[in-house]
Write a protein that holds these residues in place. Structure first.
Motif, mmCIF file in Angstrom:
data_model
loop_
_atom_site.group_PDB
_atom_site.id
_atom_site.type_symbol
_atom_site.label_atom_id
_atom_site.label_comp_id
_atom_site.label_asym_id
_atom_site.label_seq_id
_atom_site.Cartn_x
_atom_site.Cartn_y
_atom_site.Cartn_z
ATOM 1 N N LEU A 54 0.829 -1.215 0.000
ATOM 2 C CA LEU A 54 0.000 0.000 0.000
ATOM 3 C C LEU A 54 0.861 1.262 0.000
ATOM 4 C CD1 LEU A 54 -2.862 -0.976 2.477
ATOM 5 C CD2 LEU A 54 -3.021 -0.676 -0.005
ATOM 6 N N VAL A 55 1.896 1.286 0.838
ATOM 7 C CA VAL A 55 2.781 2.451 0.880
ATOM 8 C C VAL A 55 3.473 2.639 -0.471
ATOM 9 C CG1 VAL A 55 4.968 3.312 1.858
ATOM 10 C CG2 VAL A 55 3.156 2.480 3.377
ATOM 11 N N THR A 56 3.874 1.555 -1.094
ATOM 12 C CA THR A 56 4.561 1.646 -2.386
ATOM 13 C C THR A 56 3.631 2.166 -3.473
ATOM 14 O OG1 THR A 56 6.066 -0.137 -1.754
ATOM 15 C CG2 THR A 56 5.873 0.352 -4.113
ATOM 16 N N ILE A 57 2.433 1.625 -3.564
ATOM 17 C CA ILE A 57 1.494 2.049 -4.618
ATOM 18 C C ILE A 57 1.001 3.468 -4.375
ATOM 19 C CG2 ILE A 57 -0.788 1.622 -5.618
ATOM 20 C CD1 ILE A 57 -0.217 -1.398 -5.151
ATOM 21 N N ILE A 58 0.490 3.718 -3.182
ATOM 22 C CA ILE A 58 -0.036 5.055 -2.872
ATOM 23 C C ILE A 58 1.096 6.079 -2.903
ATOM 24 C CG2 ILE A 58 -1.117 6.461 -1.058
ATOM 25 C CD1 ILE A 58 -2.711 3.879 -0.300
ATOM 26 N N GLY A 59 2.263 5.688 -2.394
ATOM 27 C CA GLY A 59 3.406 6.589 -2.401
ATOM 28 C C GLY A 59 3.865 6.954 -3.802
ATOM 29 N N THR A 60 3.873 5.994 -4.701
ATOM 30 C CA THR A 60 4.269 6.272 -6.087
ATOM 31 C C THR A 60 3.292 7.247 -6.734
ATOM 32 O OG1 THR A 60 5.300 4.093 -6.275
ATOM 33 C CG2 THR A 60 4.796 5.235 -8.333
ATOM 34 N N LEU A 61 2.004 7.037 -6.512
ATOM 35 C CA LEU A 61 0.991 7.944 -7.061
ATOM 36 C C LEU A 61 1.106 9.343 -6.459
ATOM 37 C CD1 LEU A 61 -2.053 5.478 -7.075
ATOM 38 C CD2 LEU A 61 -0.716 6.258 -9.063
ATOM 39 N N ALA A 62 1.273 9.414 -5.142
ATOM 40 C CA ALA A 62 1.399 10.713 -4.472
ATOM 41 C C ALA A 62 2.668 11.434 -4.919
ATOM 42 C CB ALA A 62 1.404 10.528 -2.961
ATOM 43 N N CYS A 63 3.732 10.673 -5.088
ATOM 44 C CA CYS A 63 4.997 11.227 -5.548
ATOM 45 C C CYS A 63 4.850 11.799 -6.962
ATOM 46 C CB CYS A 63 6.053 10.127 -5.500
ATOM 47 S SG CYS A 63 7.676 10.604 -6.048
ATOM 48 N N SER A 64 4.213 11.053 -7.826
ATOM 49 C CA SER A 64 4.006 11.496 -9.201
ATOM 50 C C SER A 64 3.178 12.788 -9.249
ATOM 51 C CB SER A 64 3.306 10.389 -9.998
ATOM 52 O OG SER A 64 3.083 10.795 -11.317
ATOM 53 N N TYR A 65 2.103 12.817 -8.497
ATOM 54 C CA TYR A 65 1.241 14.007 -8.460
ATOM 55 C C TYR A 65 2.004 15.198 -7.892
ATOM 56 C CZ TYR A 65 -2.802 16.977 -7.781
ATOM 57 O OH TYR A 65 -3.688 18.026 -7.839
ATOM 58 N N THR A 66 2.757 14.972 -6.827
ATOM 59 C CA THR A 66 3.501 16.053 -6.189
ATOM 60 C C THR A 66 4.577 16.602 -7.119
ATOM 61 O OG1 THR A 66 3.056 15.136 -3.995
ATOM 62 C CG2 THR A 66 4.926 16.634 -4.174
ATOM 63 N N LEU A 67 5.261 15.727 -7.840
ATOM 64 C CA LEU A 67 6.279 16.177 -8.790
ATOM 65 C C LEU A 67 5.692 17.099 -9.850
ATOM 66 C CD1 LEU A 67 8.396 12.967 -9.458
ATOM 67 C CD2 LEU A 67 9.197 15.080 -8.391
ATOM 68 N N ARG A 68 4.482 16.796 -10.277
ATOM 69 C CA ARG A 68 3.834 17.600 -11.328
ATOM 70 C C ARG A 68 3.184 18.870 -10.808
ATOM 71 N NH1 ARG A 68 1.494 12.785 -12.399
ATOM 72 N NH2 ARG A 68 -0.563 13.623 -11.934
ATOM 73 N N ASN A 69 2.710 18.868 -9.572
ATOM 74 C CA ASN A 69 1.825 19.943 -9.141
ATOM 75 C C ASN A 69 2.271 20.777 -7.949
ATOM 76 O OD1 ASN A 69 -0.493 19.422 -10.988
ATOM 77 N ND2 ASN A 69 -0.365 17.432 -10.011
ATOM 78 N N HIS A 70 3.284 20.380 -7.263
ATOM 79 C CA HIS A 70 3.700 21.164 -6.098
ATOM 80 C C HIS A 70 4.894 22.036 -6.467
ATOM 81 C CE1 HIS A 70 4.686 22.321 -2.031
ATOM 82 N NE2 HIS A 70 3.490 21.878 -1.680
ATOM 83 N N PRO A 71 4.799 23.346 -6.217
ATOM 84 C CA PRO A 71 5.890 24.242 -6.636
ATOM 85 C C PRO A 71 7.244 23.906 -6.018
ATOM 86 C CG PRO A 71 4.210 25.418 -5.346
ATOM 87 C CD PRO A 71 3.704 24.042 -5.577
ATOM 88 N N LYS A 72 7.250 23.320 -4.831
ATOM 89 C CA LYS A 72 8.509 22.970 -4.164
ATOM 90 C C LYS A 72 9.221 21.830 -4.886
ATOM 91 C CE LYS A 72 10.211 22.415 0.456
ATOM 92 N NZ LYS A 72 10.093 23.249 1.579
ATOM 93 N N CYS A 73 8.480 21.052 -5.692
ATOM 94 C CA CYS A 73 9.041 19.849 -6.298
ATOM 95 C C CYS A 73 9.119 19.895 -7.818
ATOM 96 C CB CYS A 73 8.206 18.638 -5.879
ATOM 97 S SG CYS A 73 8.163 18.409 -4.095
#
Length: 168
Positions: A54-73
């Motif tokens: 669960l951490v791997t799947i949800i984390g990968t999705l959250a990481c992908s979204y954050t890379l695209r949408n968070h100004p810090k990343c």
């Protein structure tokens, strides 16, 4: 709201915002989460394996979204504040070490500490194939090197339990 939730997950519940050693602090926060889960309920290998997936799947999705949408990343290949990969890698080290050792019950503190230490060693040194998979693009590259470091660390955790059972 989605941006905040994904950033929270990707940063390991904000542990990755530590100004010093965010990867180690992120791994430590996962270790503390596992200890808290152990103290609330007796979790075993099967529970940890499900949590790891669960951490791997949800984390990968959250990481992908954050890379695209968070100004810090944005425009950063592997932002230091993203530590969900450390969570996943540590959990892989722990579950792999337990599985190889045949331990299905609640892990001892010896397994927890060995998993933490060996994972950090392999994550920091990035030996051989770990360095190569780090070059993958996006969230896959961010997660892959830590997952592989976790597999290597899990093998060392197993060998530690095999050769020094009194410590585990």
């Amino acid at each position: 709201m989605l941006k905040t939730i994904c950033f929270c997950i990707a940063t390991g519940f904000y542990s990755g915002l530590s100004p010093k050693a965010p990867g180690t602090v992120g791994t430590l926060s996962c270790l503390l989460a596992v200890i808290a889960m152990i103290n609330v309920t007796s979790i075993g290998l099967a529970d940890l394996a499900v949590f790891t997936v669960l951490v791997t799947i949800i984390g990968t999705l959250a990481c992908s979204y954050t890379l695209r949408n968070h100004p810090k990343c944005q425009n950063n290949k592997d932002p230091q504040c993203i530590v969900i990969d450390e969570w996943a890698g540590f959990l892989v080290a722990l579950t792999t070490g337990l599985a190889l050792s045949g331990v299905t019950a609640t892990p001892s503190y010896g397994y927890l500490i060995a998993s933490f230490l060996f994972f950090r060693i392999f994550d920091i040194t990035k030996l051989g194939p770990i360095r190569r998979v780090e070059g993958l693009q996006g969230s896959l590259g961010i997660m892959a090197d830590d997952l592989l470091a976790g597999l290597f660390a899990g093998g060392f955790v197993w060998s530690g339990g095999y050769f020094l059972p009194q410590l585990f």
